[in-house]
Write a protein that holds these residues in place. Structure first.
Motif, PDB file in Angstrom:
ATOM      1  N   ASN A   1       0.819  -1.212   0.000  1.00 43.52           N
ATOM      2  CA  ASN A   1       0.000   0.000   0.000  1.00 43.52           C
ATOM      3  C   ASN A   1       0.854   1.263   0.000  1.00 43.52           C
ATOM      4  OD1 ASN A   1      -2.585  -1.148  -0.045  1.00 43.52           O
ATOM      5  ND2 ASN A   1      -2.588  -1.449   2.173  1.00 43.52           N
ATOM      6  N   LEU A   2       2.106   1.120   0.419  1.00 43.33           N
ATOM      7  CA  LEU A   2       2.982   2.281   0.558  1.00 43.33           C
ATOM      8  C   LEU A   2       4.003   2.398  -0.576  1.00 43.33           C
ATOM      9  CD1 LEU A   2       3.701   2.070   4.390  1.00 43.33           C
ATOM     10  CD2 LEU A   2       2.177   3.676   3.237  1.00 43.33           C
ATOM     11  N   TYR A   3       4.745   1.327  -0.815  1.00 45.05           N
ATOM     12  CA  TYR A   3       5.863   1.396  -1.759  1.00 45.05           C
ATOM     13  C   TYR A   3       5.436   1.801  -3.171  1.00 45.05           C
ATOM     14  CZ  TYR A   3       9.572  -0.132  -4.878  1.00 45.05           C
ATOM     15  OH  TYR A   3      10.506  -0.173  -5.870  1.00 45.05           O
ATOM     16  N   PRO A   4       4.408   1.167  -3.780  1.00 47.47           N
ATOM     17  CA  PRO A   4       4.044   1.551  -5.148  1.00 47.47           C
ATOM     18  C   PRO A   4       3.499   2.964  -5.272  1.00 47.47           C
ATOM     19  CG  PRO A   4       3.147  -0.614  -4.584  1.00 47.47           C
ATOM     20  CD  PRO A   4       3.598   0.022  -3.307  1.00 47.47           C
ATOM     21  N   VAL A   5       3.075   3.551  -4.170  1.00 52.51           N
ATOM     22  CA  VAL A   5       2.473   4.886  -4.204  1.00 52.51           C
ATOM     23  C   VAL A   5       3.466   5.973  -3.810  1.00 52.51           C
ATOM     24  CG1 VAL A   5       0.660   6.350  -3.239  1.00 52.51           C
ATOM     25  CG2 VAL A   5       0.187   3.942  -3.722  1.00 52.51           C
ATOM     26  N   MET A   6       4.313   5.696  -2.828  1.00 49.28           N
ATOM     27  CA  MET A   6       5.180   6.728  -2.267  1.00 49.28           C
ATOM     28  C   MET A   6       6.614   6.689  -2.791  1.00 49.28           C
ATOM     29  SD  MET A   6       3.960   6.687   1.737  1.00 49.28           S
ATOM     30  CE  MET A   6       5.044   8.074   2.116  1.00 49.28           C
ATOM     31  N   VAL A   7       7.090   5.517  -3.200  1.00 53.64           N
ATOM     32  CA  VAL A   7       8.504   5.388  -3.555  1.00 53.64           C
ATOM     33  C   VAL A   7       8.705   5.145  -5.046  1.00 53.64           C
ATOM     34  CG1 VAL A   7      10.646   4.119  -3.123  1.00 53.64           C
ATOM     35  CG2 VAL A   7       9.005   4.483  -1.259  1.00 53.64           C
ATOM     36  N   ARG A   8       8.063   4.132  -5.569  1.00 53.57           N
ATOM     37  CA  ARG A   8       8.326   3.750  -6.962  1.00 53.57           C
ATOM     38  C   ARG A   8       8.045   4.862  -7.964  1.00 53.57           C
ATOM     39  NH1 ARG A   8       5.724  -1.795  -8.650  1.00 53.57           N
ATOM     40  NH2 ARG A   8       3.873  -0.474  -8.885  1.00 53.57           N
ATOM     41  N   PRO A   9       6.984   5.666  -7.807  1.00 55.47           N
ATOM     42  CA  PRO A   9       6.774   6.758  -8.767  1.00 55.47           C
ATOM     43  C   PRO A   9       7.932   7.741  -8.849  1.00 55.47           C
ATOM     44  CG  PRO A   9       4.771   6.352  -7.515  1.00 55.47           C
ATOM     45  CD  PRO A   9       5.848   5.539  -6.866  1.00 55.47           C
ATOM     46  N   LEU A  10       8.675   7.902  -7.749  1.00 61.05           N
ATOM     47  CA  LEU A  10       9.831   8.794  -7.768  1.00 61.05           C
ATOM     48  C   LEU A  10      10.898   8.287  -8.723  1.00 61.05           C
ATOM     49  CD1 LEU A  10      10.201   9.392  -3.915  1.00 61.05           C
ATOM     50  CD2 LEU A  10       9.154  10.933  -5.585  1.00 61.05           C
ATOM     51  N   LEU A  11      10.964   6.963  -8.894  1.00 59.35           N
ATOM     52  CA  LEU A  11      11.989   6.340  -9.727  1.00 59.35           C
ATOM     53  C   LEU A  11      11.532   6.140 -11.167  1.00 59.35           C
ATOM     54  CD1 LEU A  11      13.045   3.584  -7.174  1.00 59.35           C
ATOM     55  CD2 LEU A  11      14.174   5.780  -7.568  1.00 59.35           C
ATOM     56  N   GLU A  12      10.293   6.532 -11.465  1.00 61.46           N
ATOM     57  CA  GLU A  12       9.762   6.253 -12.799  1.00 61.46           C
ATOM     58  C   GLU A  12       9.170   7.477 -13.492  1.00 61.46           C
ATOM     59  OE1 GLU A  12       8.607   1.538 -12.253  1.00 61.46           O
ATOM     60  OE2 GLU A  12       7.006   3.031 -12.119  1.00 61.46           O
ATOM     61  N   TYR A  13       9.135   8.604 -12.818  1.00 66.52           N
ATOM     62  CA  TYR A  13       8.550   9.798 -13.426  1.00 66.52           C
ATOM     63  C   TYR A  13       9.369  10.231 -14.648  1.00 66.52           C
ATOM     64  CZ  TYR A  13       7.285  14.682 -14.130  1.00 66.52           C
ATOM     65  OH  TYR A  13       6.903  15.872 -14.689  1.00 66.52           O
ATOM     66  N   CYS A  14       8.709  10.346 -15.800  1.00 67.08           N
ATOM     67  CA  CYS A  14       9.355  10.747 -17.055  1.00 67.08           C
ATOM     68  C   CYS A  14      10.540   9.853 -17.416  1.00 67.08           C
ATOM     69  CB  CYS A  14       9.807  12.207 -16.980  1.00 67.08           C
ATOM     70  SG  CYS A  14       8.470  13.391 -17.192  1.00 67.08           S
ATOM     71  N   VAL A  15      10.460   8.577 -17.067  1.00 67.12           N
ATOM     72  CA  VAL A  15      11.602   7.685 -17.251  1.00 67.12           C
ATOM     73  C   VAL A  15      11.951   7.478 -18.724  1.00 67.12           C
ATOM     74  CG1 VAL A  15      10.250   5.547 -17.302  1.00 67.12           C
ATOM     75  CG2 VAL A  15      12.610   5.510 -16.446  1.00 67.12           C
ATOM     76  N   GLN A  16      10.990   7.681 -19.631  1.00 64.30           N
ATOM     77  CA  GLN A  16      11.307   7.548 -21.052  1.00 64.30           C
ATOM     78  C   GLN A  16      12.377   8.553 -21.484  1.00 64.30           C
ATOM     79  OE1 GLN A  16       8.023   6.931 -20.063  1.00 64.30           O
ATOM     80  NE2 GLN A  16       8.462   4.783 -20.516  1.00 64.30           N
TER      81      GLN A  16
END
Length: 230
Positions: free
Chosen positions: A57-72
């Motif tokens: 409930n926490l990791y996919p919402v709070m952490v992973r998006p930081l590592l994937e924003y505009c990753v292209q």
């Protein structure tokens, strides 16, 4: 511009992405990794008992998006940067006490996660599909040149991309060039899905088979770095 001299700068942040004059994105990646690690520390301090459900409930919402924003835009191709980003998820999955003594691969299986490398690959394929099928308001000809297909038409999936030549690593690993080989290897039923949801579903189903084959061949889930094949 407008009678004002523009300052010369070696880096500039645009829409949250730190772009430098060499297009290597080292500082951007280091910055998002540090931010993700600080967020992990906050979660660790805030939850004395972190089970699988709370973690998911926490990791996919709070952490992973930081590592994937505009990753292209900034997707890493150097091994040190790939390891730096993947290390965040490795540390995160060890925060679940029940999984602490398991291998990274076993922790991912138990949580129903994939490596960040595989998520970047999946994101690239989804973005390519949306652009080529004009499901986004983007002119695909500004990014891709379609390939002329020869031979048996039954072997084509109708959206083959011509891979342009590039001399510099930054150019070879830019979005429009790095996706060419993996996209062209997709199956017809994946590429010719009518909706994005159907493409994702077909991609994920076939990725399970591809992942199983990689496990048998390499012995590790996260060894397949598709950046090295494009």
């Amino acid at each position: 511009m407008g009678g004002i001299n523009l300052a010369v700068t070696s880096e500039e942040k645009d829409l949250g992405v730190l772009i430098d004059d060499k297009l290597v994105f080292d500082k951007h990646i280091t910055g998002i990794v540090n931010k993700a690690n600080r967020t992990l520390g906050m979660i660790r301090r805030g939850f004395a008992c972190l089970d699988k459900e709370i973690f998911m409930n926490l990791y996919p919402v709070m952490v992973r998006p930081l590592l994937e924003y505009c990753v292209q835009v900034w997707s890493p191709y150097r091994q040190d940067l790939i390891n730096l980003i993947e290390g965040v998820q490795m540390r995160a999955t060890r925060m679940v006490p029940a999984l602490k003594n398991k291998t990274y691969e076993e922790r991912l299986d138990a949580l129903g996660l994939t490596t960040l490398i595989e998520r970047r690959y999946r994101g690239d394929m989804i973005q390519t599909y949306k652009m080529l099928t004009k499901k986004e308001d983007t002119d695909p000809t500004k990014f891709f040149q379609m390939a002329r297909e020869r031979g048996d038409p039954s072997l084509f999936h109708g959206f083959k991309i011509f891979k342009k030549r590039a001399n510099r690593k930054q150019r070879r690993n830019s979005f429009s060039i790095r996706v060419a080989n993996p996209w062209n290897r997709l199956k017809r039923k994946e590429v010719q899905a009518l909706k994005t949801s159907g493409f994702k579903s077909n991609l994920d189903k076939n990725e399970i088979d591809r992942r199983r084959a990689r496990r048998e061949r390499d012995g590790r889930l996260y060894i397949h770095l598709y950046h090295q094949t494009v």
